[in-house]
Scaffold this motif. Structure first.
Motif, PDB file in Angstrom:
ATOM      1  N   ASP A   1      23.473 -27.489  41.242  1.00 10.15           N
ATOM      2  CA  ASP A   1      24.121 -26.268  40.748  1.00 10.15           C
ATOM      3  C   ASP A   1      23.504 -25.819  39.428  1.00 10.15           C
ATOM      4  OD1 ASP A   1      25.778 -26.262  42.933  1.00 10.15           O
ATOM      5  OD2 ASP A   1      27.474 -27.209  41.897  1.00 10.15           O
ATOM      6  N   THR A   2      23.127 -26.800  38.597  1.00 14.33           N
ATOM      7  CA  THR A   2      22.510 -26.456  37.306  1.00 14.33           C
ATOM      8  C   THR A   2      21.170 -25.749  37.497  1.00 14.33           C
ATOM      9  OG1 THR A   2      21.576 -28.696  37.219  1.00 14.33           O
ATOM     10  CG2 THR A   2      23.643 -28.314  36.020  1.00 14.33           C
ATOM     11  N   ASP A   3      20.448 -26.087  38.574  1.00 11.68           N
ATOM     12  CA  ASP A   3      19.180 -25.406  38.856  1.00 11.68           C
ATOM     13  C   ASP A   3      19.428 -23.936  39.191  1.00 11.68           C
ATOM     14  OD1 ASP A   3      17.568 -27.715  38.567  1.00 11.68           O
ATOM     15  OD2 ASP A   3      18.070 -28.355  40.591  1.00 11.68           O
ATOM     16  N   VAL A   4      20.490 -23.684  39.963  1.00 12.57           N
ATOM     17  CA  VAL A   4      20.827 -22.309  40.323  1.00 12.57           C
ATOM     18  C   VAL A   4      21.247 -21.540  39.072  1.00 12.57           C
ATOM     19  CG1 VAL A   4      22.338 -20.830  41.696  1.00 12.57           C
ATOM     20  CG2 VAL A   4      21.519 -22.998  42.646  1.00 12.57           C
ATOM     21  N   ASP A   5      22.043 -22.194  38.204  1.00 13.80           N
ATOM     22  CA  ASP A   5      22.477 -21.538  36.966  1.00 13.80           C
ATOM     23  C   ASP A   5      21.278 -21.180  36.092  1.00 13.80           C
ATOM     24  OD1 ASP A   5      25.117 -21.769  37.740  1.00 13.80           O
ATOM     25  OD2 ASP A   5      25.453 -23.640  36.632  1.00 13.80           O
ATOM     26  N   LYS A   6      20.299 -22.102  36.008  1.00 12.92           N
ATOM     27  CA  LYS A   6      19.097 -21.834  35.215  1.00 12.92           C
ATOM     28  C   LYS A   6      18.311 -20.656  35.802  1.00 12.92           C
ATOM     29  CE  LYS A   6      18.197 -26.492  33.412  1.00 12.92           C
ATOM     30  NZ  LYS A   6      17.253 -27.649  33.462  1.00 12.92           N
ATOM     31  N   MET A   7      18.268 -20.588  37.127  1.00 13.64           N
ATOM     32  CA  MET A   7      17.534 -19.507  37.771  1.00 13.64           C
ATOM     33  C   MET A   7      18.218 -18.162  37.492  1.00 13.64           C
ATOM     34  SD  MET A   7      14.989 -18.451  39.491  1.00 13.64           S
ATOM     35  CE  MET A   7      14.280 -19.984  40.119  1.00 13.64           C
ATOM     36  N   VAL A   8      19.541 -18.135  37.569  1.00  8.51           N
ATOM     37  CA  VAL A   8      20.282 -16.903  37.284  1.00  8.51           C
ATOM     38  C   VAL A   8      20.044 -16.477  35.840  1.00  8.51           C
ATOM     39  CG1 VAL A   8      22.575 -15.889  37.046  1.00  8.51           C
ATOM     40  CG2 VAL A   8      22.049 -17.316  39.031  1.00  8.51           C
TER      41      VAL A   8
ATOM     42  N   GLN B   1      18.266 -13.093  34.349  1.00  9.18           N
ATOM     43  CA  GLN B   1      18.874 -12.246  33.324  1.00  9.18           C
ATOM     44  C   GLN B   1      17.886 -11.977  32.187  1.00  9.18           C
ATOM     45  OE1 GLN B   1      22.640 -14.728  32.941  1.00  9.18           O
ATOM     46  NE2 GLN B   1      23.462 -12.684  32.480  1.00  9.18           N
ATOM     47  N   LYS B   2      17.188 -13.034  31.764  1.00 10.29           N
ATOM     48  CA  LYS B   2      16.244 -12.893  30.650  1.00 10.29           C
ATOM     49  C   LYS B   2      15.098 -11.956  31.019  1.00 10.29           C
ATOM     50  CE  LYS B   2      17.153 -17.355  28.424  1.00 10.29           C
ATOM     51  NZ  LYS B   2      16.594 -18.692  28.074  1.00 10.29           N
ATOM     52  N   GLN B   3      14.685 -11.999  32.303  1.00 10.70           N
ATOM     53  CA  GLN B   3      13.604 -11.118  32.742  1.00 10.70           C
ATOM     54  C   GLN B   3      13.993  -9.648  32.646  1.00 10.70           C
ATOM     55  OE1 GLN B   3      12.289 -12.275  36.667  1.00 10.70           O
ATOM     56  NE2 GLN B   3      12.057 -14.419  36.076  1.00 10.70           N
ATOM     57  N   HIS B   4      15.297  -9.374  32.718  1.00 10.18           N
ATOM     58  CA  HIS B   4      15.774  -7.994  32.687  1.00 10.18           C
ATOM     59  C   HIS B   4      16.560  -7.703  31.408  1.00 10.18           C
ATOM     60  CE1 HIS B   4      14.814  -8.504  36.945  1.00 10.18           C
ATOM     61  NE2 HIS B   4      14.769  -7.194  37.031  1.00 10.18           N
ATOM     62  N   ALA B   5      16.307  -8.500  30.371  1.00 10.91           N
ATOM     63  CA  ALA B   5      17.039  -8.338  29.119  1.00 10.91           C
ATOM     64  C   ALA B   5      16.586  -7.083  28.374  1.00 10.91           C
ATOM     65  CB  ALA B   5      16.834  -9.566  28.236  1.00 10.91           C
TER      66      ALA B   5
ATOM     67  N   TYR C   1      13.939 -30.173  40.668  1.00 11.63           N
ATOM     68  CA  TYR C   1      13.472 -28.925  41.274  1.00 11.63           C
ATOM     69  C   TYR C   1      12.249 -28.396  40.525  1.00 11.63           C
ATOM     70  CZ  TYR C   1      13.473 -23.893  42.313  1.00 11.63           C
ATOM     71  OH  TYR C   1      13.110 -22.619  42.652  1.00 11.63           O
ATOM     72  N   GLU C   2      12.317 -28.391  39.198  1.00 13.50           N
ATOM     73  CA  GLU C   2      11.206 -27.880  38.391  1.00 13.50           C
ATOM     74  C   GLU C   2       9.953 -28.718  38.589  1.00 13.50           C
ATOM     75  OE1 GLU C   2      12.542 -27.650  34.375  1.00 13.50           O
ATOM     76  OE2 GLU C   2      13.787 -25.874  34.703  1.00 13.50           O
ATOM     77  N   GLU C   3      10.099 -30.028  38.650  1.00 10.43           N
ATOM     78  CA  GLU C   3       8.951 -30.907  38.846  1.00 10.43           C
ATOM     79  C   GLU C   3       8.346 -30.705  40.227  1.00 10.43           C
ATOM     80  OE1 GLU C   3       6.044 -33.681  37.993  1.00 10.43           O
ATOM     81  OE2 GLU C   3       7.528 -32.797  36.631  1.00 10.43           O
ATOM     82  N   ALA C   4       9.187 -30.479  41.213  1.00 11.97           N
ATOM     83  CA  ALA C   4       8.703 -30.282  42.583  1.00 11.97           C
ATOM     84  C   ALA C   4       7.838 -29.041  42.694  1.00 11.97           C
ATOM     85  CB  ALA C   4       9.881 -30.188  43.547  1.00 11.97           C
ATOM     86  N   LEU C   5       8.133 -28.026  41.888  1.00 16.14           N
ATOM     87  CA  LEU C   5       7.375 -26.774  41.969  1.00 16.14           C
ATOM     88  C   LEU C   5       6.035 -26.839  41.252  1.00 16.14           C
ATOM     89  CD1 LEU C   5      10.088 -23.999  41.516  1.00 16.14           C
ATOM     90  CD2 LEU C   5       9.232 -25.026  43.616  1.00 16.14           C
TER      91      LEU C   5
ATOM     92  N   GLU D   1      22.822 -16.549  47.634  1.00 16.90           N
ATOM     93  CA  GLU D   1      21.550 -15.954  48.055  1.00 16.90           C
ATOM     94  C   GLU D   1      20.387 -16.505  47.244  1.00 16.90           C
ATOM     95  OE1 GLU D   1      20.815 -13.884  50.574  1.00 16.90           O
ATOM     96  OE2 GLU D   1      22.882 -14.146  51.249  1.00 16.90           O
ATOM     97  N   ILE D   2      20.621 -16.687  45.952  1.00 16.74           N
ATOM     98  CA  ILE D   2      19.583 -17.252  45.082  1.00 16.74           C
ATOM     99  C   ILE D   2      19.249 -18.676  45.524  1.00 16.74           C
ATOM    100  CG2 ILE D   2      19.049 -18.001  42.737  1.00 16.74           C
ATOM    101  CD1 ILE D   2      18.903 -14.985  43.152  1.00 16.74           C
ATOM    102  N   ARG D   3      20.278 -19.448  45.842  1.00 21.21           N
ATOM    103  CA  ARG D   3      20.053 -20.827  46.298  1.00 21.21           C
ATOM    104  C   ARG D   3      19.233 -20.842  47.588  1.00 21.21           C
ATOM    105  NH1 ARG D   3      22.401 -25.997  45.858  1.00 21.21           N
ATOM    106  NH2 ARG D   3      23.947 -25.253  44.348  1.00 21.21           N
ATOM    107  N   LYS D   4      19.520 -19.911  48.484  1.00 21.21           N
ATOM    108  CA  LYS D   4      18.784 -19.853  49.746  1.00 21.21           C
ATOM    109  C   LYS D   4      17.290 -19.611  49.488  1.00 21.21           C
ATOM    110  CE  LYS D   4      20.825 -17.516  52.934  1.00 21.21           C
ATOM    111  NZ  LYS D   4      21.302 -16.365  53.759  1.00 21.21           N
TER     112      LYS D   4
END
Length: 446
Positions: free
Chosen positions: A134-141, A145-149, A425-429, A269-272
């Motif tokens: 869940d924390t990975d999804v929160d970081k992505m959200v 947000q930061k990209q559209h700040a 998740y970050e390491e996997a990418l 949707e983001i998680r998917k």
């Protein structure tokens, strides 16, 4: 036609081909007669020019055309007869081409190597596994947000995450170095776009502040003259801006093509999408590792013709990647820049082909359809994309080739000693290896 073959190396062949004179002369005479029917020569009516006159005027050129055609046809007849598999075009050297005599030439070319696959059971492979928290999804959200700040200028000292507008100039041994200067440069602190220490050194500075940053370029920096060098950056902060994150509402969600009104639905949707990206990253990484291990386990002599062809493809890709287009001739890029990667790709291709052949593998139809479905899901009109792939032989063949390669990887994994390692998740990418070429168009400080 007589054929003899000499092996000058494990993959090079010299093939001597002798073509009976009668075959050459028959073809030459046939073409002379064809030319006589249409030739226009002063003093003769069309179609009535004597053959000896046609021969004097056109005979030499016609003979060369015939010899060229004979070489082309007999070469492929000969390699078929001798059961050879050329890995590239031949170098042709005529030995005897006098009129009335048998025509002889020597064709030098490379053949595909014979491969005896090594036992893969002793090979050790580390396979990464990961799951999205869940924390990975929160970081992505938060990242979205930061990209559209929106940015609002502030009078306080700069903090991590702020955007600063700066002027800077870099000096090595007291001399300014090329690419180390910029004015009015926007930089988000903590983005990691500059060399280590640069962004940290700006934290705490206010608009109007000036500061000299004593830094060291990384040892592996792409510009050789700066790699590992101690430098000084003279910097000035022009302004500091703080981010204002957009609200998590339907308007924000729609920017990503997601028709949701609630945050939970947006996160789902983001998680998917993240799960799809994670699966692709892990599959690509294990495929890369297994195929590299396959090359390590098998010594293959690679035909130069295949390597040269792959170098040309990599050159084309590089030009397209960096936007050179028609303004840059791919052949102007040094071959040695791509040779290692090209040799590795060719080695993998040869070995994968041998695994497929020796195990009589065929693309699994169910996996092909599943792969097409996965591709289609990433588009807004999945049904159209699905039909396009399934009804286009060329596109479907590409998918089948990818599936077949995946089946090779699965087979090799079933034979190898596999150790699963759980990663974030970050390491996997993260990629195992850095890209073969880096974009050096940015300022050298970045």
């Amino acid at each position: 036609m007589q054929v003899s073959v000499e092996a000058t190396s494990s993959i090079e062949r010299q093939m001597t081909v002798t073509v009976p004179a009668a075959r050459i002369e028959d073809d030459v005479n046939s073409r002379l007669k064809q030319t006589a029917r249409s030739a226009r020569i002063d003093g003769f009516r069309p179609g009535k020019v004597p053959l000896n006159v046609i021969k004097r005027r056109y005979g030499k050129g016609i003979r060369q055309e015939v010899l060229g055609d004979v070489i082309q046809h007999t070469f492929y007849e000969a390699v078929t007869q001798e059961k050879l598999k050329p890995a590239g075009g031949p170098s042709i050297e005529p030995k005897s081409d006098a009129e009335g005599q048998d025509f002889e030439y020597v064709a030098t070319f490379e053949v595909y190597p014979e491969i005896a696959l090594a036992d893969f059971s002793a090979v050790e492979v580390e396979k990464q596994v990961s799951a999205i928290a869940d924390t990975d999804v929160d970081k992505m959200v938060e990242s979205l947000q930061k990209q559209h700040a929106d940015w609002t200028e502030v009078e306080r000292a700069a903090e991590d995450g702020d955007r600063v507008n700066i002027d800077f100039e870099g000096f090595k041994d007291g001399e300014a170095f090329q690419g180390g200067k910029s004015e009015g440069h926007d930089l988000v602190l903590g983005s990691g776009t500059m060399i280590p220490g640069f962004e940290d050194g700006l934290v705490g500075m206010k608009a109007g502040d000036e500061k000299e940053l004593e830094l060291t370029f990384p040892e592996a920096y792409h510009a050789e003259e700066l790699a590992g060098a101690a430098v000084v950056f003279k910097t000035k902060v022009n302004s500091v801006s703080a981010p204002e994150l957009p609200e998590l509402n339907a308007e924000f969600f729609s920017k990503f093509g997601i028709e949701e009104t609630e945050l939970d639905g947006f996160k789902a949707e983001i998680r998917k999408n993240m799960e799809r990206e994670l699966k692709q990253a892990l599959n690509a990484k294990i495929k890369n590792r297994v195929l590299n291990k396959l090359v390590e386990a098998n010594s293959v002599e690679v035909p130069k013709a295949l390597v040269d062809g792959e170098i040309d493809r990599l050159r084309q890709q590089a030009v397209q990647q960096f936007g050179g287009g028609a303004n840059l001739d791919p052949s102007a890029l040094p071959a040695e820049l791509f040779e290692g990667q090209a040799r590795q790709r060719v080695s993998i291709g040869l070995l994968v082909g041998e695994v497929i052949q020796s195990n009589e593998l065929k693309a699994d139809e169910a996996r092909v359809k599943e792969t097409v479905e996965e591709i289609a899901e990433t588009y807004q009109q999945p049904e159209e994309v699905r039909d396009y792939y399934l009804n286009n032989k060329e596109q479907l063949a590409q998918v089948e080739a990818l599936v077949l390669e995946d089946q090779v990887v699965d087979l090799l994994l079933s034979q190898a000693k596999v150790t699963e390692v759980e990663v974030s998740y970050e390491e996997a990418l993260k990629q195992d290896q850095a890209p073969a070429m880096e974009d050096e168009s940015e300022a050298d400080a970045e």
